[in-house]
Design a protein around this motif. Sequence first.
Motif, PDB file in Angstrom:
ATOM      1  N   ASP B  43      51.084 -57.778 -67.521  1.00  0.00           N
ATOM      2  CA  ASP B  43      49.050 -57.230 -67.324  1.00  0.00           C
ATOM      3  C   ASP B  43      49.290 -56.934 -65.628  1.00  0.00           C
ATOM      4  O   ASP B  43      49.085 -58.086 -65.461  1.00  0.00           O
ATOM      5  CB  ASP B  43      48.477 -58.948 -67.709  1.00  0.00           C
ATOM      6  CG  ASP B  43      48.770 -60.065 -66.987  1.00  0.00           C
ATOM      7  OD1 ASP B  43      50.157 -59.805 -66.195  1.00  0.00           O
ATOM      8  OD2 ASP B  43      48.245 -61.071 -66.611  1.00  0.00           O
ATOM      9  N   GLY B  44      50.314 -56.631 -64.938  1.00  0.00           N
ATOM     10  CA  GLY B  44      50.500 -56.521 -63.297  1.00  0.00           C
ATOM     11  C   GLY B  44      49.480 -55.009 -63.429  1.00  0.00           C
ATOM     12  O   GLY B  44      48.772 -55.082 -64.443  1.00  0.00           O
ATOM     13  N   THR B  45      49.400 -54.468 -61.897  1.00  0.00           N
ATOM     14  CA  THR B  45      49.322 -54.016 -61.268  1.00  0.00           C
ATOM     15  C   THR B  45      48.094 -52.096 -62.013  1.00  0.00           C
ATOM     16  O   THR B  45      47.748 -51.468 -62.083  1.00  0.00           O
ATOM     17  CB  THR B  45      49.276 -53.195 -60.144  1.00  0.00           C
ATOM     18  OG1 THR B  45      50.758 -53.176 -59.865  1.00  0.00           O
ATOM     19  CG2 THR B  45      48.983 -54.945 -59.465  1.00  0.00           C
ATOM     20  N   GLY B  46      50.474 -52.329 -62.987  1.00  0.00           N
ATOM     21  CA  GLY B  46      49.650 -50.697 -63.664  1.00  0.00           C
ATOM     22  C   GLY B  46      49.764 -49.816 -63.100  1.00  0.00           C
ATOM     23  O   GLY B  46      49.757 -49.840 -61.803  1.00  0.00           O
ATOM     24  N   CYS B  87      63.553 -43.153 -78.941  1.00  0.00           N
ATOM     25  CA  CYS B  87      61.834 -42.439 -77.629  1.00  0.00           C
ATOM     26  C   CYS B  87      62.113 -43.789 -76.777  1.00  0.00           C
ATOM     27  O   CYS B  87      62.605 -45.042 -76.589  1.00  0.00           O
ATOM     28  CB  CYS B  87      61.534 -41.823 -78.758  1.00  0.00           C
ATOM     29  SG  CYS B  87      60.545 -43.167 -79.537  1.00  0.00           S
ATOM     30  N   PHE B  88      61.049 -42.951 -75.751  1.00  0.00           N
ATOM     31  CA  PHE B  88      61.064 -44.061 -74.808  1.00  0.00           C
ATOM     32  C   PHE B  88      59.446 -43.995 -74.725  1.00  0.00           C
ATOM     33  O   PHE B  88      58.853 -42.584 -74.638  1.00  0.00           O
ATOM     34  CB  PHE B  88      61.582 -43.156 -73.451  1.00  0.00           C
ATOM     35  CG  PHE B  88      61.470 -44.628 -72.210  1.00  0.00           C
ATOM     36  CD1 PHE B  88      62.581 -45.669 -72.061  1.00  0.00           C
ATOM     37  CD2 PHE B  88      60.521 -44.474 -71.444  1.00  0.00           C
ATOM     38  CE1 PHE B  88      62.003 -46.159 -70.992  1.00  0.00           C
ATOM     39  CE2 PHE B  88      60.180 -44.814 -70.025  1.00  0.00           C
ATOM     40  CZ  PHE B  88      60.991 -45.868 -69.352  1.00  0.00           C
ATOM     41  N   ASN B  89      58.532 -43.986 -73.793  1.00  0.00           N
ATOM     42  CA  ASN B  89      57.737 -44.652 -74.148  1.00  0.00           C
ATOM     43  C   ASN B  89      56.756 -45.300 -72.944  1.00  0.00           C
ATOM     44  O   ASN B  89      56.637 -46.996 -73.221  1.00  0.00           O
ATOM     45  CB  ASN B  89      56.327 -43.945 -75.385  1.00  0.00           C
ATOM     46  CG  ASN B  89      54.871 -43.645 -74.938  1.00  0.00           C
ATOM     47  OD1 ASN B  89      54.561 -43.034 -74.310  1.00  0.00           O
ATOM     48  ND2 ASN B  89      54.202 -44.803 -76.144  1.00  0.00           N
ATOM     49  N   MET B  90      55.759 -44.879 -71.798  1.00  0.00           N
ATOM     50  CA  MET B  90      55.339 -45.796 -70.875  1.00  0.00           C
ATOM     51  C   MET B  90      53.967 -45.678 -70.840  1.00  0.00           C
ATOM     52  O   MET B  90      53.704 -44.400 -70.674  1.00  0.00           O
ATOM     53  CB  MET B  90      56.001 -45.607 -69.914  1.00  0.00           C
ATOM     54  CG  MET B  90      55.300 -47.084 -69.034  1.00  0.00           C
ATOM     55  SD  MET B  90      57.542 -46.717 -67.601  1.00  0.00           S
ATOM     56  CE  MET B  90      56.672 -45.218 -66.561  1.00  0.00           C
ATOM     57  N   THR B  91      53.224 -46.283 -71.169  1.00  0.00           N
ATOM     58  CA  THR B  91      51.417 -46.250 -70.638  1.00  0.00           C
ATOM     59  C   THR B  91      51.335 -47.694 -70.312  1.00  0.00           C
ATOM     60  O   THR B  91      51.147 -47.670 -69.736  1.00  0.00           O
ATOM     61  CB  THR B  91      50.831 -46.521 -72.405  1.00  0.00           C
ATOM     62  OG1 THR B  91      50.947 -47.703 -72.723  1.00  0.00           O
ATOM     63  CG2 THR B  91      51.188 -44.839 -73.049  1.00  0.00           C
ATOM     64  N   SER B  92      50.114 -47.493 -69.146  1.00  0.00           N
ATOM     65  CA  SER B  92      49.620 -47.799 -68.153  1.00  0.00           C
ATOM     66  C   SER B  92      47.901 -47.436 -68.049  1.00  0.00           C
ATOM     67  O   SER B  92      47.377 -45.988 -67.759  1.00  0.00           O
ATOM     68  CB  SER B  92      50.183 -47.724 -67.307  1.00  0.00           C
ATOM     69  OG  SER B  92      50.402 -48.443 -65.960  1.00  0.00           O
TER      70      SER B  92
END
Lengths: 121, 189
Positions: B43-46, B87-92
């Motif tokens: 739950d950081g700054t994103g 696979c590698f997935n990053m959402t923000s």
Amino acid sequence: MKTLADLKKIREKAQEDMKLRGGNVRIKIVVGMGTSGIAMGAREVMKTFLEEISNRNLTDVLVTQTGEKGLSSMEPVVDLIEEGKAKVTYGNMNPDKVKKVVVEHIVNGRVVSDYVVATGD
Amino acid sequence: MQDISLHLLDIIENSIRARAKNIKVRVIHNVAKNSLRLIVEDDGTGMDTDTLAMAQNPFYTSKSEREKKVGLGIPLFKQNAELTDGCFNMTSQPGFGTVLTVEFTLDHIDRMPLGNLRATLLGAIIGHPEADFNIILIYREKGKEQSFHFETAAIKEELGDIPLTYPDVIEYIDQSLKEGIQNTNMEDV
């Protein structure tokens, strides 16, 4: 299995300890945990500090982790901060060096100058 | 990085630097699906869309030039997962945090070992008393599931003003992690 009841016992014991010696943190250890530090073995350095604290029952030190400090060629890097004294930065650390720093610097109060890469801020 | 849990440690440090207060780590060892999956949620700054895309580029770093020249942490993790056909997935989302999902093919010859998950988690938890960790380890094979759940918030509440670096507390957390890792077959993955 560890339970919260075990923690209650630990808390009671720790509170007794703290009453006896005033609850002060004498030395703060800060382990650099940036990407390059991790790749160079900072995790094992951190682990060895925690093991030594636990085995030697050092109740007046604190260990934390921090990010990259711009000393990538000397990773893993560790700061020892004591109130009223200049900060000491040790570089190129490994578990054996950590054990030596714990005995010499933390327990006996003698800086291990061979491993020091910087002092002060 | 020699193992997956070192990458995990690196990702946790990113979350801390993004001022996360809650970090959820899930490791799922799924033999039936031939997969090893890690999910780190903070739950950081994103990050906004542009930063998110740049974070996967090796020459991008959020740190100043003086501190650091390259940002290899995320790209290397991604590369190591993709090498195994994973696979590698990053959402923000700015203001809400970041979720990273990485999947490795379990029996792929190029998959690096999971490594010392116990030392990774112990160091992260004790080294960052400012954040609360929620750790879930799951082991699955045909018709069988074992899981381990560890939450630091409850521990901190119980301890009050006793620091996590108190020797018996280190021992307590280390032993709990050890049991959980053994029970979910994460030791020699």
